[in-house]
Scaffold this motif. Structure first.
Motif, short mmCIF file in Angstrom:
data_model
loop_
_atom_site.label_atom_id
_atom_site.label_comp_id
_atom_site.label_asym_id
_atom_site.label_seq_id
_atom_site.Cartn_x
_atom_site.Cartn_y
_atom_site.Cartn_z
N GLY A 45 0.82 -1.21 0.00
CA GLY A 45 0.00 0.00 0.00
C GLY A 45 0.85 1.26 0.00
N LEU A 48 1.90 1.71 -3.45
CA LEU A 48 0.76 2.17 -4.25
C LEU A 48 0.61 3.68 -4.15
CD1 LEU A 48 -1.84 1.85 -5.89
CD2 LEU A 48 -3.00 1.28 -3.74
N GLU A 52 0.90 6.12 -7.33
CA GLU A 52 -0.21 7.01 -7.72
C GLU A 52 0.29 8.44 -7.91
OE1 GLU A 52 -4.19 4.98 -5.80
OE2 GLU A 52 -2.91 6.18 -4.49
N ASP A 61 -7.91 2.24 -10.40
CA ASP A 61 -8.29 0.83 -10.19
C ASP A 61 -7.22 -0.12 -10.72
OD1 ASP A 61 -10.63 1.52 -8.94
OD2 ASP A 61 -11.86 1.30 -10.74
N ARG A 64 -4.38 -0.17 -8.22
CA ARG A 64 -4.74 -0.96 -7.03
C ARG A 64 -4.63 -2.45 -7.31
NH1 ARG A 64 -7.75 3.57 -5.79
NH2 ARG A 64 -9.59 3.10 -7.02
N ARG A 65 -5.12 -2.87 -8.46
CA ARG A 65 -5.00 -4.30 -8.80
C ARG A 65 -3.53 -4.70 -8.94
NH1 ARG A 65 -9.32 -2.96 -11.98
NH2 ARG A 65 -8.05 -2.80 -13.85
N LEU A 68 -1.98 -4.38 -5.19
CA LEU A 68 -2.62 -5.10 -4.08
C LEU A 68 -3.48 -6.29 -4.51
CD1 LEU A 68 -3.76 -2.00 -2.00
CD2 LEU A 68 -1.90 -3.56 -1.47
#
Length: 72
Positions: A45, A48, A52, A61, A64-65, A68
């Protein structure tokens, strides 16, 4: 120690040039965190959030895939 680290700000694997975390790095991380999937999720995370910021053009999305979606 892995040779499959991220090349920033593109977030590509330094060894195989695939989107990071690549399949090899995912497998390594799953082994390293075999008994600590929550810790792995928190760890990924943090990546991530950085990704981002670096790739503001990317679909949230999809990121995130990518970071995570494979964590058990």
């Amino acid at each position: 120690m892995t040779r499959h680290g991220p090349v920033l700000p593109l977030w590509l694997c330094e060894t195989c040039d695939k989107p990071w975390p690549c399949v090899t790095r995912r497998e390594e991380l799953l082994g390293e965190y075999a008994d600590a999937s929550f810790t792995l999720a928190v760890y990924m995370g943090t990546y991530l959030v950085s990704a981002e910021q670096d790739m503001s053009w990317a679909q949230p999305d999809g990121l995130r895939r990518r970071f995570l979606g494979w964590v058990p």
